[in-house]
Design an enzyme around this catalytic site. Structure first.
Site, PDB file in Angstrom:
ATOM      1  N   LYS A 101     -37.694  11.857 -37.112  1.00 25.62           N
ATOM      2  CA  LYS A 101     -36.301  11.908 -37.598  1.00 25.62           C
ATOM      3  C   LYS A 101     -35.720  13.314 -37.397  1.00 25.62           C
ATOM      4  CE  LYS A 101     -37.392  10.481 -41.803  1.00 25.62           C
ATOM      5  NZ  LYS A 101     -38.849  10.249 -41.699  1.00 25.62           N
ATOM      6  N   ARG A 150     -48.839  19.151 -37.818  1.00 21.93           N
ATOM      7  CA  ARG A 150     -47.785  19.976 -38.417  1.00 21.93           C
ATOM      8  C   ARG A 150     -48.323  20.753 -39.612  1.00 21.93           C
ATOM      9  NH1 ARG A 150     -42.455  17.046 -40.355  1.00 21.93           N
ATOM     10  NH2 ARG A 150     -43.828  16.531 -42.103  1.00 21.93           N
ATOM     11  N   ARG A 204     -46.532  22.482 -44.450  1.00 21.85           N
ATOM     12  CA  ARG A 204     -45.674  21.806 -45.437  1.00 21.85           C
ATOM     13  C   ARG A 204     -46.553  21.238 -46.538  1.00 21.85           C
ATOM     14  NH1 ARG A 204     -41.108  17.484 -43.558  1.00 21.85           N
ATOM     15  NH2 ARG A 204     -41.989  16.129 -45.165  1.00 21.85           N
TER      16      ARG A 204
HETATM   17  P1  AP5 Z   1     -40.569  15.108 -37.466  1.00 18.32           P
HETATM   18  O1  AP5 Z   1     -39.448  15.155 -36.493  1.00 18.32           O
HETATM   19  O2  AP5 Z   1     -40.715  16.225 -38.423  1.00 18.32           O
HETATM   20  O3  AP5 Z   1     -40.610  13.700 -38.215  1.00 18.32           O
HETATM   21  P2  AP5 Z   1     -39.842  13.221 -39.503  1.00 18.32           P
HETATM   22  O4  AP5 Z   1     -39.607  11.764 -39.314  1.00 18.32           O
HETATM   23  O5  AP5 Z   1     -38.676  14.105 -39.768  1.00 18.32           O
HETATM   24  O6  AP5 Z   1     -41.014  13.429 -40.556  1.00 18.32           O
HETATM   25  P3  AP5 Z   1     -40.959  13.981 -42.041  1.00 18.32           P
HETATM   26  O7  AP5 Z   1     -42.360  14.311 -42.408  1.00 18.32           O
HETATM   27  O8  AP5 Z   1     -39.918  15.036 -42.194  1.00 18.32           O
HETATM   28  O9  AP5 Z   1     -40.496  12.658 -42.773  1.00 18.32           O
HETATM   29  P4  AP5 Z   1     -40.545  12.322 -44.269  1.00 18.32           P
HETATM   30  O10 AP5 Z   1     -39.629  11.174 -44.336  1.00 18.32           O
HETATM   31  O11 AP5 Z   1     -41.917  12.117 -44.794  1.00 18.32           O
HETATM   32  O12 AP5 Z   1     -40.070  13.660 -44.978  1.00 18.32           O
HETATM   33  P5  AP5 Z   1     -38.681  14.169 -45.581  1.00 18.32           P
HETATM   34  O13 AP5 Z   1     -38.614  15.609 -45.391  1.00 18.32           O
HETATM   35  O14 AP5 Z   1     -37.570  13.322 -45.145  1.00 18.32           O
HETATM   36  O15 AP5 Z   1     -41.899  14.970 -36.598  1.00 18.32           O
HETATM   37  C1  AP5 Z   1     -43.157  15.114 -37.208  1.00 18.32           C
HETATM   38  C2  AP5 Z   1     -44.018  16.037 -36.388  1.00 18.32           C
HETATM   39  O16 AP5 Z   1     -44.369  15.398 -35.176  1.00 18.32           O
HETATM   40  C3  AP5 Z   1     -43.330  17.352 -35.992  1.00 18.32           C
HETATM   41  O17 AP5 Z   1     -44.252  18.401 -36.148  1.00 18.32           O
HETATM   42  C4  AP5 Z   1     -42.984  17.106 -34.526  1.00 18.32           C
HETATM   43  O18 AP5 Z   1     -42.924  18.306 -33.807  1.00 18.32           O
HETATM   44  C5  AP5 Z   1     -44.171  16.265 -34.085  1.00 18.32           C
HETATM   45  N1  AP5 Z   1     -44.030  15.462 -32.874  1.00 18.32           N
HETATM   46  C6  AP5 Z   1     -44.973  15.407 -31.910  1.00 18.32           C
HETATM   47  N2  AP5 Z   1     -44.617  14.602 -30.924  1.00 18.32           N
HETATM   48  C7  AP5 Z   1     -43.421  14.097 -31.264  1.00 18.32           C
HETATM   49  C8  AP5 Z   1     -42.560  13.194 -30.609  1.00 18.32           C
HETATM   50  N3  AP5 Z   1     -42.855  12.658 -29.456  1.00 18.32           N
HETATM   51  N4  AP5 Z   1     -41.408  12.858 -31.209  1.00 18.32           N
HETATM   52  C9  AP5 Z   1     -41.096  13.418 -32.395  1.00 18.32           C
HETATM   53  N5  AP5 Z   1     -41.890  14.299 -33.063  1.00 18.32           N
HETATM   54  C10 AP5 Z   1     -43.053  14.637 -32.492  1.00 18.32           C
HETATM   55  O19 AP5 Z   1     -38.904  13.875 -47.154  1.00 18.32           O
HETATM   56  C11 AP5 Z   1     -39.901  14.582 -47.866  1.00 18.32           C
HETATM   57  C12 AP5 Z   1     -39.905  14.155 -49.321  1.00 18.32           C
HETATM   58  O20 AP5 Z   1     -38.632  14.479 -49.912  1.00 18.32           O
HETATM   59  C13 AP5 Z   1     -40.069  12.659 -49.596  1.00 18.32           C
HETATM   60  O21 AP5 Z   1     -41.429  12.279 -49.611  1.00 18.32           O
HETATM   61  C14 AP5 Z   1     -39.393  12.521 -50.982  1.00 18.32           C
HETATM   62  O22 AP5 Z   1     -40.239  13.001 -52.000  1.00 18.32           O
HETATM   63  C15 AP5 Z   1     -38.220  13.482 -50.853  1.00 18.32           C
HETATM   64  N6  AP5 Z   1     -37.013  12.822 -50.330  1.00 18.32           N
HETATM   65  C16 AP5 Z   1     -36.364  13.086 -49.152  1.00 18.32           C
HETATM   66  N7  AP5 Z   1     -35.308  12.279 -48.980  1.00 18.32           N
HETATM   67  C17 AP5 Z   1     -35.285  11.466 -50.075  1.00 18.32           C
HETATM   68  C18 AP5 Z   1     -34.445  10.369 -50.463  1.00 18.32           C
HETATM   69  N8  AP5 Z   1     -33.423   9.962 -49.696  1.00 18.32           N
HETATM   70  N9  AP5 Z   1     -34.715   9.756 -51.636  1.00 18.32           N
HETATM   71  C19 AP5 Z   1     -35.739  10.147 -52.423  1.00 18.32           C
HETATM   72  N10 AP5 Z   1     -36.582  11.161 -52.097  1.00 18.32           N
HETATM   73  C20 AP5 Z   1     -36.360  11.811 -50.939  1.00 18.32           C
HETATM   74 MG    MG Z   2     -38.122  15.397 -41.333  1.00 18.56          MG
END
Ligand code: AP5
Ligand code: MG
Length: 191
Positions: free
Chosen positions: A14, A128, A134
């Site tokens: 994402k 990561r 993280r």
């Molecule tokens: P990356 O692009 O970072 O993936 P992502 O989908 O953004 O993964 P996240 O870990 O950020 O998702 P998440 O939903 O768990 O966390 P969020 O911060 O939203 O890619 C991942 C890795 O892969 C990177 O290192 C990238 O470089 C690598 N990669 C390698 N090859 C790749 C390729 N081909 N394509 C893409 N990437 C590649 O949420 C964290 C926490 O916040 C949640 O658990 C919750 O507690 C809270 N939170 C956030 N939003 C809400 C909400 N709306 N409601 C309630 N709680 C929330």
């Molecule tokens: Mg993310």
């Protein structure tokens, strides 16, 4: 540019694809995860509340998350479109987003769903963990995040389907190929 909701499991890309989309189309980007991690870093009251949930792989309560999202959205530059990354994650959040945008006479836009197998997701997040450290990127918490995704967030895909907004992109082993498909879709949508 239309609004975009980028949707997928932890590690599905994402954030990575949002950065590429922003670079190409010059729109706004709201990552609710980044907003919350920013609050934790600042040591704010909100950050203290959020930390307990994030470190445990659980979602922040809807009401709190929805109010943060509305405030963040209203601070974005007007008229350029926004990518919502990590929001909505529950049906209640999706309904609130729909209402919030309708009140502002803005369109929901399109939803991009990233489908990636769980083995690849785990490998990306553990990698990561080494590169960025993280706090929620450890095997135990990642497994909880996957479980929360399956139980609370994945059912939303059907909600988007009903809204006629769902567009699915499946990981086939090449970032360039997936990005090319996403760009081709967005170019056509915004013609
Ligand atoms: P990356 O692009 O970072 O993936 P992502 O989908 O953004 O993964 P996240 O870990 O950020 O998702 P998440 O939903 O768990 O966390 P969020 O911060 O939203 O890619 C991942 C890795 O892969 C990177 O290192 C990238 O470089 C690598 N990669 C390698 N090859 C790749 C390729 N081909 N394509 C893409 N990437 C590649 O949420 C964290 C926490 O916040 C949640 O658990 C919750 O507690 C809270 N939170 C956030 N939003 C809400 C909400 N709306 N409601 C309630 N709680 C929330
Ligand atoms: Mg993310």
């Amino acid at each position: 540019m239309k609004n975009i909701i980028i949707f997928g499991a932890p590690g599905s890309g994402k954030g990575t694809y949002s950065d590429e989309i922003v670079a190409r189309y010059g729109m706004g980007h709201i990552s609710t995860g980044d907003v919350l991690r920013g609050e934790i870093k600042q040591g704010s009251e909100l950050g203290k509340i959020a930390k307990g949930y994030i470190d445990n792989g659980q979602l922040i309560p809807d009401e709190l998350m929805i109010s943060i999202l509305a405030k963040t959205y209203d601070e974005m530059p007007a008229g350029k479109g926004v990518i919502f990354d990590g929001f909505p994650r529950t049906i209640a959040q999706a309904e609130a987003l729909k209402q919030m945008l309708a009140e502002r006479k803005h369109d929901m836009g399109v939803m991009i769903e990233l489908i990636v197998d769980e083995e690849t997701l785990m490998a990306r997040l553990l990698n990561r963990a080494i590169e960025q450290g993280r706090a929620d990127d450890n095997e135990e918490t990642i497994k909880k995040r996957f479980a929360v995704y399956h139980s609370q967030t994945e059912p939303l895909a059907a909600w988007f389907e009903k809204e006629g907004m769902r567009h699915t992109f499946t990981w086939g082993g090449s970032k360039e190929a997936m990005l090319g498909e996403i760009f081709a879709f967005l170019d056509a949508e915004n013609k």
